[in-house]
Design an enzyme around this catalytic site. Structure first.
Site, PDB file in Angstrom:
ATOM      1  N   LYS A  50      54.368  95.598  45.922  1.00  0.00           N
ATOM      2  CA  LYS A  50      53.931  96.774  45.009  1.00  0.00           C
ATOM      3  C   LYS A  50      53.912  96.068  43.585  1.00  0.00           C
ATOM      4  O   LYS A  50      53.242  96.401  42.810  1.00  0.00           O
ATOM      5  CB  LYS A  50      54.657  97.934  44.995  1.00  0.00           C
ATOM      6  CG  LYS A  50      54.819  98.572  46.010  1.00  0.00           C
ATOM      7  CD  LYS A  50      55.504  99.898  46.118  1.00  0.00           C
ATOM      8  CE  LYS A  50      56.238 100.612  47.350  1.00  0.00           C
ATOM      9  NZ  LYS A  50      57.166 101.487  46.992  1.00  0.00           N
ATOM     10  N   GLY A  51      54.715  95.061  43.356  1.00  0.00           N
ATOM     11  CA  GLY A  51      55.042  94.590  42.025  1.00  0.00           C
ATOM     12  C   GLY A  51      53.733  94.296  41.224  1.00  0.00           C
ATOM     13  O   GLY A  51      53.742  94.474  40.033  1.00  0.00           O
ATOM     14  N   GLU A 109      50.572  87.375  41.889  1.00  0.00           N
ATOM     15  CA  GLU A 109      52.087  87.806  41.942  1.00  0.00           C
ATOM     16  C   GLU A 109      52.402  88.332  40.262  1.00  0.00           C
ATOM     17  O   GLU A 109      51.977  87.933  39.125  1.00  0.00           O
ATOM     18  CB  GLU A 109      52.961  86.839  42.269  1.00  0.00           C
ATOM     19  CG  GLU A 109      53.260  86.698  43.668  1.00  0.00           C
ATOM     20  CD  GLU A 109      54.381  87.845  43.919  1.00  0.00           C
ATOM     21  OE1 GLU A 109      54.510  88.840  43.163  1.00  0.00           O
ATOM     22  OE2 GLU A 109      54.944  87.579  44.876  1.00  0.00           O
ATOM     23  N   ASP A 113      60.653  84.581  41.175  1.00  0.00           N
ATOM     24  CA  ASP A 113      62.141  84.658  40.686  1.00  0.00           C
ATOM     25  C   ASP A 113      62.847  83.591  41.516  1.00  0.00           C
ATOM     26  O   ASP A 113      62.858  82.324  40.954  1.00  0.00           O
ATOM     27  CB  ASP A 113      62.549  86.102  40.904  1.00  0.00           C
ATOM     28  CG  ASP A 113      64.093  86.233  40.382  1.00  0.00           C
ATOM     29  OD1 ASP A 113      64.946  85.431  40.194  1.00  0.00           O
ATOM     30  OD2 ASP A 113      64.153  87.522  39.738  1.00  0.00           O
ATOM     31  N   LYS A 141      60.673  82.927  36.288  1.00  0.00           N
ATOM     32  CA  LYS A 141      62.384  82.468  35.990  1.00  0.00           C
ATOM     33  C   LYS A 141      62.474  81.136  36.169  1.00  0.00           C
ATOM     34  O   LYS A 141      63.074  81.117  37.402  1.00  0.00           O
ATOM     35  CB  LYS A 141      63.374  83.539  36.398  1.00  0.00           C
ATOM     36  CG  LYS A 141      62.891  85.041  35.981  1.00  0.00           C
ATOM     37  CD  LYS A 141      64.181  85.935  36.476  1.00  0.00           C
ATOM     38  CE  LYS A 141      63.699  87.301  36.387  1.00  0.00           C
ATOM     39  NZ  LYS A 141      64.727  88.123  37.094  1.00  0.00           N
ATOM     40  N   PHE A 162      67.414  90.390  35.073  1.00  0.00           N
ATOM     41  CA  PHE A 162      66.473  91.397  35.833  1.00  0.00           C
ATOM     42  C   PHE A 162      65.677  92.004  34.835  1.00  0.00           C
ATOM     43  O   PHE A 162      66.212  92.657  33.867  1.00  0.00           O
ATOM     44  CB  PHE A 162      67.514  92.380  36.898  1.00  0.00           C
ATOM     45  CG  PHE A 162      66.715  93.049  37.827  1.00  0.00           C
ATOM     46  CD1 PHE A 162      66.253  92.171  39.078  1.00  0.00           C
ATOM     47  CD2 PHE A 162      66.357  94.182  37.536  1.00  0.00           C
ATOM     48  CE1 PHE A 162      65.698  92.998  39.903  1.00  0.00           C
ATOM     49  CE2 PHE A 162      65.616  95.032  38.550  1.00  0.00           C
ATOM     50  CZ  PHE A 162      65.350  94.105  39.751  1.00  0.00           C
ATOM     51  N   VAL A 163      64.210  92.178  35.139  1.00  0.00           N
ATOM     52  CA  VAL A 163      63.291  92.823  34.014  1.00  0.00           C
ATOM     53  C   VAL A 163      62.793  93.956  34.894  1.00  0.00           C
ATOM     54  O   VAL A 163      62.328  93.988  36.276  1.00  0.00           O
ATOM     55  CB  VAL A 163      62.421  91.727  33.553  1.00  0.00           C
ATOM     56  CG1 VAL A 163      62.881  90.634  32.626  1.00  0.00           C
ATOM     57  CG2 VAL A 163      61.630  91.024  34.646  1.00  0.00           C
ATOM     58  N   ASP A 169      59.967  96.999  39.377  1.00  0.00           N
ATOM     59  CA  ASP A 169      60.964  98.112  39.408  1.00  0.00           C
ATOM     60  C   ASP A 169      62.343  97.798  39.506  1.00  0.00           C
ATOM     61  O   ASP A 169      62.746  96.547  39.884  1.00  0.00           O
ATOM     62  CB  ASP A 169      60.408  98.866  40.837  1.00  0.00           C
ATOM     63  CG  ASP A 169      60.968  98.068  41.887  1.00  0.00           C
ATOM     64  OD1 ASP A 169      60.723  96.867  41.956  1.00  0.00           O
ATOM     65  OD2 ASP A 169      61.842  98.380  42.990  1.00  0.00           O
ATOM     66  N   ARG A 175      57.994 100.995  37.083  1.00  0.00           N
ATOM     67  CA  ARG A 175      57.012 100.220  37.275  1.00  0.00           C
ATOM     68  C   ARG A 175      55.823 100.741  36.377  1.00  0.00           C
ATOM     69  O   ARG A 175      55.131  99.775  35.765  1.00  0.00           O
ATOM     70  CB  ARG A 175      56.455 100.423  38.888  1.00  0.00           C
ATOM     71  CG  ARG A 175      57.048 100.140  39.849  1.00  0.00           C
ATOM     72  CD  ARG A 175      56.569 100.077  41.108  1.00  0.00           C
ATOM     73  NE  ARG A 175      57.264 100.140  42.288  1.00  0.00           N
ATOM     74  CZ  ARG A 175      57.857  98.880  42.887  1.00  0.00           C
ATOM     75  NH1 ARG A 175      57.377  97.461  42.338  1.00  0.00           N
ATOM     76  NH2 ARG A 175      58.354  98.741  43.891  1.00  0.00           N
TER      77      ARG A 175
HETATM   78  O1  LIG Z   1      60.694  85.128  43.700  1.00  0.00           O
HETATM   79  P1  LIG Z   1      61.552  85.998  44.496  1.00  0.00           P
HETATM   80  O2  LIG Z   1      62.999  86.077  44.356  1.00  0.00           O
HETATM   81  O3  LIG Z   1      61.148  86.401  46.002  1.00  0.00           O
HETATM   82  O4  LIG Z   1      60.952  87.733  43.746  1.00  0.00           O
HETATM   83  C1  LIG Z   1      59.744  87.893  43.652  1.00  0.00           C
HETATM   84  C2  LIG Z   1      59.226  89.156  44.300  1.00  0.00           C
HETATM   85  O5  LIG Z   1      60.192  89.862  44.533  1.00  0.00           O
HETATM   86  C3  LIG Z   1      59.365  91.174  43.750  1.00  0.00           C
HETATM   87  O6  LIG Z   1      59.051  92.080  45.069  1.00  0.00           O
HETATM   88  P2  LIG Z   1      59.780  93.142  45.764  1.00  0.00           P
HETATM   89  O7  LIG Z   1      60.473  92.437  47.066  1.00  0.00           O
HETATM   90  O8  LIG Z   1      60.957  93.694  44.765  1.00  0.00           O
HETATM   91  O9  LIG Z   1      58.784  93.985  46.413  1.00  0.00           O
HETATM   92  P3  LIG Z   1      58.100  94.984  45.305  1.00  0.00           P
HETATM   93  O10 LIG Z   1      56.903  94.134  44.596  1.00  0.00           O
HETATM   94  O11 LIG Z   1      57.470  96.023  46.225  1.00  0.00           O
HETATM   95  O12 LIG Z   1      59.152  95.985  44.431  1.00  0.00           O
HETATM   96  C4  LIG Z   1      58.336  90.695  43.107  1.00  0.00           C
HETATM   97  O13 LIG Z   1      57.240  91.719  43.075  1.00  0.00           O
HETATM   98  C5  LIG Z   1      57.947  89.550  44.049  1.00  0.00           C
HETATM   99  O14 LIG Z   1      56.982  89.658  44.956  1.00  0.00           O
HETATM  100  O1  HPA Z   2      63.562  90.567  37.693  1.00  0.00           O
HETATM  101  C1  HPA Z   2      63.083  91.258  38.481  1.00  0.00           C
HETATM  102  N1  HPA Z   2      62.844  92.763  38.293  1.00  0.00           N
HETATM  103  C2  HPA Z   2      62.082  93.393  39.354  1.00  0.00           C
HETATM  104  N2  HPA Z   2      61.881  92.929  40.388  1.00  0.00           N
HETATM  105  C3  HPA Z   2      62.001  91.596  40.828  1.00  0.00           C
HETATM  106  N3  HPA Z   2      61.710  90.980  41.686  1.00  0.00           N
HETATM  107  C4  HPA Z   2      62.169  89.572  41.717  1.00  0.00           C
HETATM  108  N4  HPA Z   2      62.779  89.586  40.382  1.00  0.00           N
HETATM  109  C5  HPA Z   2      62.734  90.844  39.778  1.00  0.00           C
HETATM  110 MG   LIG Z   3      61.004  95.339  43.849  1.00  0.00          MG
END
Ligand SMILES: O=P(O)(O)OC[C@H]1O[C@H](OP(=O)(O)OP(=O)(O)O)[C@H](O)[C@@H]1O
Ligand code: HPA
Ligand SMILES: [Mg+2]
Length: 191
Positions: A50-51, A109, A113, A141, A162-163, A169, A175
């Site tokens: 969803k991010g 994206e 991270d 990051k 963490f942001v 979220d 969000r």
């Molecule tokens: O590089 P990484 O450490 O893999 O992190 C990045 C991913 O993590 C988050 O998704 P999340 O799994 O939180 O799902 P969401 O988007 O539904 O919140 C973000 O939206 C990226 O897709």
């Molecule tokens: O810093 C963060 N914040 C929220 N969601 C995330 N997913 C990967 N890194 C992050």
């Molecule tokens: Mg998330």
């Protein structure tokens, strides 16, 4: 900060403002537009829900000013769950609805991270035989990376904290903030 948001009181500090996001999104869209000016069948933007929902909406509109034509596709994956660190296990919650074989794909994206999500996703998309796959991410990051991935278009490199906000979220909240910020420590201590 912006005019004032419901969640402002939970935010320790703003890392990227709404205006910075707007300006950078326009810049990234111009770069992508120039790089893909000659593709004939347009681009396929794949939003990682969803991010990336906010960034996808704004990036697609910015790209729409310049072209080429773009089709919008959505996948949902999750690896963070309720916490602030990656579980390392990427789960597909929603798959692509269409065949991407032979298409120029841009993965949209919100953040890179650890890189685990994208490294998994890029392998998955390669197996679906796209002609080309590149990534545009609003945030990265550099100090957190566990798997190095080729990301062609990066909005901002940010510190290893963490942001939240602009799609990102903590436990499904924050969000809808229009900026990206860091939460006050006491927020994590709440039951
Ligand atoms: O590089 P990484 O450490 O893999 O992190 C990045 C991913 O993590 C988050 O998704 P999340 O799994 O939180 O799902 P969401 O988007 O539904 O919140 C973000 O939206 C990226 O897709
Ligand atoms: O810093 C963060 N914040 C929220 N969601 C995330 N997913 C990967 N890194 C992050
Ligand atoms: Mg998330």
């Amino acid at each position: 900060m912006t005019d004032g948001c419901w969640y402002d009181a939970d935010i320790d500090r703003v890392i990227i403002t709404e205006a910075q996001i707007r300006e950078k999104t326009a810049e990234l869209a111009k770069q992508v537009s120039a790089d893909y000016a000659s593709v004939e069948d347009g681009l396929l933007l794949v939003c990682v829900l969803k991010g990336a929902v906010m960034f996808m909406a704004d990036f697609a509109r910015a790209l729409g000013r310049h072209g080429p034509a773009a089709e919008l596709e959505f996948m949902a994956v999750s690896s963070y769950g309720q916490g602030t660190t990656s579980s390392g296990v990427v789960r597909i919650l929603k798959d692509l609805d269409r065949d991407i074989a032979g298409r120029h794909v841009i993965v949209v994206e919100d953040i890179v991270d650890s890189g685990l999500t994208l490294s998994w996703l890029l392998r998955y998309l390669a197996s679906r035989k796209a002609t080309s796959v590149e990534v545009v991410t609003l945030l990265r990051k550099p100090e957190a990376v566990k798997v190095s991935i080729p990301v062609k278009y990066v909005g901002f490199d940010i510190p290893n904290e963490f942001v939240v906000g602009y799609g990102l979220d903590f436990a499904e909240r924050y969000r809808e903030l229009p900026y990206v910020g860091v939460l006050k420590p006491e927020v994590y201590a709440r039951p």
